[in-house]
Scaffold this motif. Structure first.
Motif, mmCIF file in Angstrom:
data_model
loop_
_atom_site.group_PDB
_atom_site.id
_atom_site.type_symbol
_atom_site.label_atom_id
_atom_site.label_comp_id
_atom_site.label_asym_id
_atom_site.label_seq_id
_atom_site.Cartn_x
_atom_site.Cartn_y
_atom_site.Cartn_z
ATOM 1 N N SER A 1 32.673 43.392 34.929
ATOM 2 C CA SER A 1 34.071 43.146 35.289
ATOM 3 C C SER A 1 34.631 44.500 35.738
ATOM 4 O O SER A 1 34.178 45.536 35.280
ATOM 5 N N ASP B 1 34.443 38.592 30.299
ATOM 6 C CA ASP B 1 33.651 37.533 30.943
ATOM 7 C C ASP B 1 32.452 37.260 30.031
ATOM 8 O O ASP B 1 31.515 38.046 29.972
ATOM 9 N N SER C 1 37.305 39.730 36.767
ATOM 10 C CA SER C 1 35.929 39.358 36.441
ATOM 11 C C SER C 1 35.136 39.282 37.747
ATOM 12 O O SER C 1 35.705 39.293 38.846
ATOM 13 N N ASP D 1 35.749 33.071 30.808
ATOM 14 C CA ASP D 1 36.534 34.307 30.866
ATOM 15 C C ASP D 1 37.679 34.222 29.855
ATOM 16 O O ASP D 1 38.178 33.131 29.568
#
Ligand code: MG
Length: 399
Positions: A110, A33, A182, A20
């Motif tokens: 996300s 992500d 995320s 991430d």
């Protein structure tokens, strides 16, 4: 309106690396992500965040920034075979100059949530195969959360020539909190718990509590959050960096603090009072992958069902003039051909004409035992008929 915020990121309890990336500067916020192998995921999310921030600071519109980021990740993957196929999700928020609204854009899974007056609303819609099934009414949200294909994305930044983000205009008021995260967060804890933790304390406390809760629930993925608070009263801008969260084993995830960079991006106005519906343009290649996976699962299920059916089917037939018991269906199904499982000692010409005709066409029985009983009965019937037709029996009949 005062905007203060915090970010937190953690590799979780299972993974060694953190793929991430996060960026926050008080005006512009992004969570990315990455995915695509051991190295690719890190690179994709980092490149995307860098390209997005550079483009926006250069005066690009949010969608133009998305195009620039997509180009940078795609180009990097094209140049290096080790990075081939890398991509990233992106969820970003841009606060307008009056600090009365936020433009949220997303690609992938996300998410962005708004906590307003105690109520949590999901702003973004995941670009996943299962979300399409939910939208089509094929499965429920609850079924989607445990579906085996829940990680299949239908839209990813950096894997094709072009990608489009969904865009939402979100009005904000005093006391509202915006969360970017995320999937490591939402895969581990329920939205009710997210609402509770997002509401408590200042942004630093909320961000830390959210990441810690994801880890406490298993931490199977990297977790990254940005918490943005809007308040009419004066406040202090805060930032959580990797050492501020209780756990210390943090991997790379850029976080930016200090003075706000100069921002020249154009924020559309006037702002609507409702969230804008997203447009859905998914890369054909990704949608195709999802379709192929579904098709493979269906085909495998059909083959398994036919295989079970065939293995439980038996019939009495003929093999080289000898009566035999076969497993399978007469004539076969698909590529499952019948085969002999028991050769009997009975020749076809020993049986009566009627039984012979039946056996030549195949006498289906529900089990191998029943098939053997049929052969035994046929043999007994033939013997009885032979005795009845013998000279001795004719004589006894005359006498
Ligand atoms: Mg993830």
């Amino acid at each position: 309106m005062i905007v203060d915020f915090a970010t937190a990121t953690d590799p979780g309890m299972v993974r060694n690396s953190n793929q991430d990336s996060v960026y926050a500067d008080g005006k512009f916020f992004v969570v990315a992500d990455g995915m695509g192998g051991h190295a690719g995921g890190d690179v994709a999310s980092r490149l995307a965040v860098e390209a997005l921030s550079e483009a926006l600071l250069d005066g690009a519109s949010p969608q133009e920034a998305i195009v620039a980021a997509n180009h940078r990740v795609f180009e990097a993957a094209s140049r290096d075979p080790a990075l081939e196929g890398m991509g990233t999700t992106v969820t970003m928020a841009i606060v307008n100059d009056a600090k009365t609204a936020v433009e949220v854009l997303n690609i992938g899974d996300s998410r962005a949530y708004l906590l307003s007056r105690g109520e949590l609303s999901k702003i973004t819609s995941d670009h996943t195969f299962v979300q399409e099934l939910v939208d089509a009414g094929s499965i429920t949200e609850e079924q989607a959360s445990t579906h085996r294909a829940r990680h299949v994305l239908t839209r990813v930044l950096g894997i094709g020539n072009y990608v489009e983000a969904d865009s939402f205009q979100v009005p904000v008021q005093d006391g509202d909190r915006l969360l970017l995260c995320s999937d490591g967060l939402v895969n581990e804890i329920q939205e009710a718990q997210i609402a509770e933790l997002l509401a408590a304390g200042d942004p630093t406390a909320a961000a830390t509590a959210l990441v810690n809760a994801a880890n406490a629930a298993g931490g199977s993925d990297n977790t990254t959050v940005v918490v943005i608070r809007f308040s009419a009263e004066s406040g202090t801008r805060q930032l959580v960096d990797r050492t501020d969260v209780a756990r210390t084993a943090f991997a790379s995830a850029p976080a930016v603090s200090g003075n706000l960079p100069r921002f020249k991006g154009q924020i559309p106005a006037p702002l609507p009072t409702q969230l804008v519906e997203r447009s859905l343009i998914a890369p054909p290649a990704i949608r195709l992958i999802g379709f192929v996976i579904l098709l493979s699962v269906v085909l495998a299920a059909v083959v398994l069902a036919v295989s079970v059916y065939v293995n439980h089917s038996f019939y009495v037939g003929v093999s080289r003039h000898q009566v035999a018991i076969y497993q399978g269906r007469v004539g076969g199904i698909l590529w499952f051909k019948p085969h002999v499982v028991d050769y009997t000692s009975v020749r076809l010409d020993q049986l009566t004409q009627g039984v012979r005709d039946q056996i030549i066409h195949g006498v289906v029985e529900p089990s191998i035992a029943k098939a053997k009983t049929f052969v035994h009965n046929a043999e007994s019937q033939a013997k009885a008929a032979k005795v009845a037709a013998s000279p001795a029996s004719l004589l006894s009949a005359v006498a």
